[in-house]
Design an enzyme around this catalytic site. Structure first.
Site, short mmCIF file in Angstrom:
data_model
loop_
_atom_site.label_atom_id
_atom_site.label_comp_id
_atom_site.label_asym_id
_atom_site.label_seq_id
_atom_site.Cartn_x
_atom_site.Cartn_y
_atom_site.Cartn_z
N ASP A 11 -34.65 -33.39 31.21
CA ASP A 11 -36.09 -33.48 31.07
C ASP A 11 -36.67 -32.25 31.78
OD1 ASP A 11 -38.66 -34.82 30.72
OD2 ASP A 11 -38.58 -35.13 32.88
N LEU A 12 -37.90 -31.89 31.49
CA LEU A 12 -38.48 -30.68 32.11
C LEU A 12 -39.42 -31.04 33.27
CD1 LEU A 12 -38.91 -27.61 32.07
CD2 LEU A 12 -40.67 -27.95 30.35
N ASP A 13 -40.60 -31.59 32.91
CA ASP A 13 -41.61 -31.89 33.92
C ASP A 13 -41.08 -32.93 34.91
OD1 ASP A 13 -43.50 -30.23 32.75
OD2 ASP A 13 -44.29 -31.80 31.47
N THR A 19 -44.20 -29.75 37.48
CA THR A 19 -45.47 -29.59 36.77
C THR A 19 -46.25 -30.91 36.73
OG1 THR A 19 -44.06 -29.75 34.85
CG2 THR A 19 -45.04 -27.61 35.27
N LYS A 47 -46.28 -40.32 33.20
CA LYS A 47 -45.12 -39.42 33.29
C LYS A 47 -44.19 -39.62 32.09
CE LYS A 47 -44.93 -38.53 38.20
NZ LYS A 47 -44.21 -38.77 39.46
N GLY A 48 -43.81 -38.51 31.47
CA GLY A 48 -42.87 -38.56 30.35
C GLY A 48 -43.50 -38.97 29.02
N ARG A 51 -48.94 -36.38 25.23
CA ARG A 51 -50.33 -36.06 25.60
C ARG A 51 -51.30 -37.08 25.00
NH1 ARG A 51 -51.92 -30.34 23.65
NH2 ARG A 51 -49.90 -29.93 24.61
N SER A 116 -37.62 -32.66 26.33
CA SER A 116 -38.94 -32.82 26.97
C SER A 116 -39.99 -33.29 25.96
CB SER A 116 -39.38 -31.47 27.55
OG SER A 116 -40.73 -31.51 27.92
N ALA A 117 -40.97 -34.05 26.45
CA ALA A 117 -42.08 -34.50 25.60
C ALA A 117 -43.15 -33.42 25.49
CB ALA A 117 -42.69 -35.77 26.19
N SER A 118 -43.03 -32.35 26.28
CA SER A 118 -44.12 -31.39 26.38
C SER A 118 -44.16 -30.38 25.23
CB SER A 118 -44.01 -30.62 27.70
OG SER A 118 -45.03 -29.64 27.75
N ASN A 120 -45.75 -27.72 25.74
CA ASN A 120 -45.82 -26.45 26.49
C ASN A 120 -44.45 -26.05 27.04
OD1 ASN A 120 -48.79 -25.96 26.52
ND2 ASN A 120 -48.82 -27.97 27.49
N LYS A 147 -41.22 -40.51 23.96
CA LYS A 147 -40.53 -41.41 24.88
C LYS A 147 -41.47 -42.60 25.16
CE LYS A 147 -38.59 -37.37 27.26
NZ LYS A 147 -38.60 -36.55 28.47
N GLU A 171 -33.68 -37.57 34.20
CA GLU A 171 -35.05 -37.97 33.90
C GLU A 171 -35.80 -38.44 35.13
OE1 GLU A 171 -37.32 -37.93 30.37
OE2 GLU A 171 -37.84 -38.71 32.34
N ASP A 172 -37.10 -38.12 35.19
CA ASP A 172 -37.90 -38.58 36.34
C ASP A 172 -38.87 -39.71 35.97
OD1 ASP A 172 -39.60 -36.83 34.78
OD2 ASP A 172 -41.00 -36.90 36.46
P1 B16 Z 1 -47.91 -31.59 27.12
P2 B16 Z 1 -41.40 -34.17 30.18
C1 B16 Z 1 -43.98 -34.66 29.63
O1 B16 Z 1 -42.94 -33.75 29.90
C2 B16 Z 1 -44.77 -34.99 30.90
O2 B16 Z 1 -43.95 -35.71 31.81
C3 B16 Z 1 -45.97 -35.82 30.55
O3 B16 Z 1 -46.73 -36.09 31.71
C4 B16 Z 1 -46.81 -35.05 29.50
O4 B16 Z 1 -47.92 -35.83 29.10
C5 B16 Z 1 -45.94 -34.72 28.29
O5 B16 Z 1 -44.82 -33.98 28.70
C6 B16 Z 1 -46.69 -33.93 27.26
O6 B16 Z 1 -46.96 -32.67 27.81
O7 B16 Z 1 -49.31 -32.06 27.27
O8 B16 Z 1 -47.60 -30.33 27.89
O9 B16 Z 1 -47.48 -31.49 25.66
O10 B16 Z 1 -41.41 -34.92 31.48
O11 B16 Z 1 -40.96 -35.01 28.99
O12 B16 Z 1 -40.70 -32.85 30.27
MG MG Z 2 -40.47 -35.73 33.24
#
Ligand code: B16
Ligand code: MG
Length: 214
Positions: A11-13, A19, A47-48, A51, A116-118, A120, A147, A171-172
């Site tokens: 996982d990233l964030d 972040t 978390k996770g 958006r 990652s769900a992000s 970014n 997720k 994973e966090d």
């Molecule tokens: P973004 P991960 C997740 O990243 C974050 O934990 C979560 O808080 C965030 O809402 C999600 O990414 C979407 O991120 O707005 O940058 O697309 O923990 O899955 O790496």
């Molecule tokens: Mg995370």
């Protein structure tokens, strides 16, 4: 501990880089603008989570109803606040032990993926200068279900060419731990056991894993 493991999905964030604090600050600013407070305890629920789903949870917390159009505008506004925070990320922001753990896994022939769900994620990996660490990158742009749906991790192991039972996820978030278990993978929770009760093992940071036998 990692006997039989051929693929590792990070996982990233909150695992590779902190972040999560910037997501929190951006959501808090948005909540204040909407007229309510948003605490770190509330933030655990985000978390996770994607958006869009995060915004829905935030609006539930504040008991605020908005149109679909306004939701889109609010999600964009939150992302702009968040992206401003992450502009200054650099290699030294990698969480302790990350580099050493990835090197040790690679040395043992384990393939490495990002899960990652992000949306970014690529920007963050480039700011950290670590995109090339990953054999496979699955992020919020490559998935259709967020997720705790296991899609992100299943796509990760498929792209690595490794069976799910031979993959470990780091994973966090509670949503991410649930996703990894639904994918039938071993999952190591990073953080506090209270939020990660379903993980196979919980450590405070990736650095802690280095003292254990891989
Ligand atoms: P973004 P991960 C997740 O990243 C974050 O934990 C979560 O808080 C965030 O809402 C999600 O990414 C979407 O991120 O707005 O940058 O697309 O923990 O899955 O790496
Ligand atoms: Mg995370």
């Amino acid at each position: 501990m990692l006997t039989g493991i051929k693929g590792a999905i990070f996982d990233l964030d909150g695992v590779i880089v902190d972040t999560a604090q910037f997501h929190f600050l951006a959501w808090k600013q948005l909540a204040h603008k909407l007229g309510f407070d948003f605490t770190e305890v509330d933030n655990e629920r985000l978390k996770g989570v994607s958006r869009t789903r995060s915004l829905e949870i935030l609006l539930e917390i504040g008991n605020v109803t908005v149109s679909e159009e306004e939701k889109l505008a609010l999600a964009t506004e939150k992302n702009e606040l968040y992206v401003a925070y992450i502009q200054e990320l650099r290699h030294s922001d990698l969480l302790p032990g990350t580099k050493e753990l990835v090197e040790a896994l690679k040395h043992n022939g384990v393939k490495i993926a990002l899960g990652s769900a992000s949306k970014n994620a690529l920007f963050i990996l480039d700011r950290l200068g670590i995109r090339e660490w990953f054999d496979v990158i699955i992020d919020g742009n490559s998935t259709s279900a967020a997720k705790p749906d296991p899609e992100v991790f299943l796509l990760g192991c498929q792209a690595l060419g490794v069976e799910a039972r031979n993959c470990v996820v780091f994973e966090d978030s509670a949503a991410g731990v649930e996703a990894a278990k639904l994918a039938n993978m071993k999952v190591i929770g990073i953080g506090h056991i209270d939020h990660l009760v379903h993980a196979d093992q919980v450590v405070k940071s990736l650095g802690e894993l280095l003292s254990l036998r891989l």
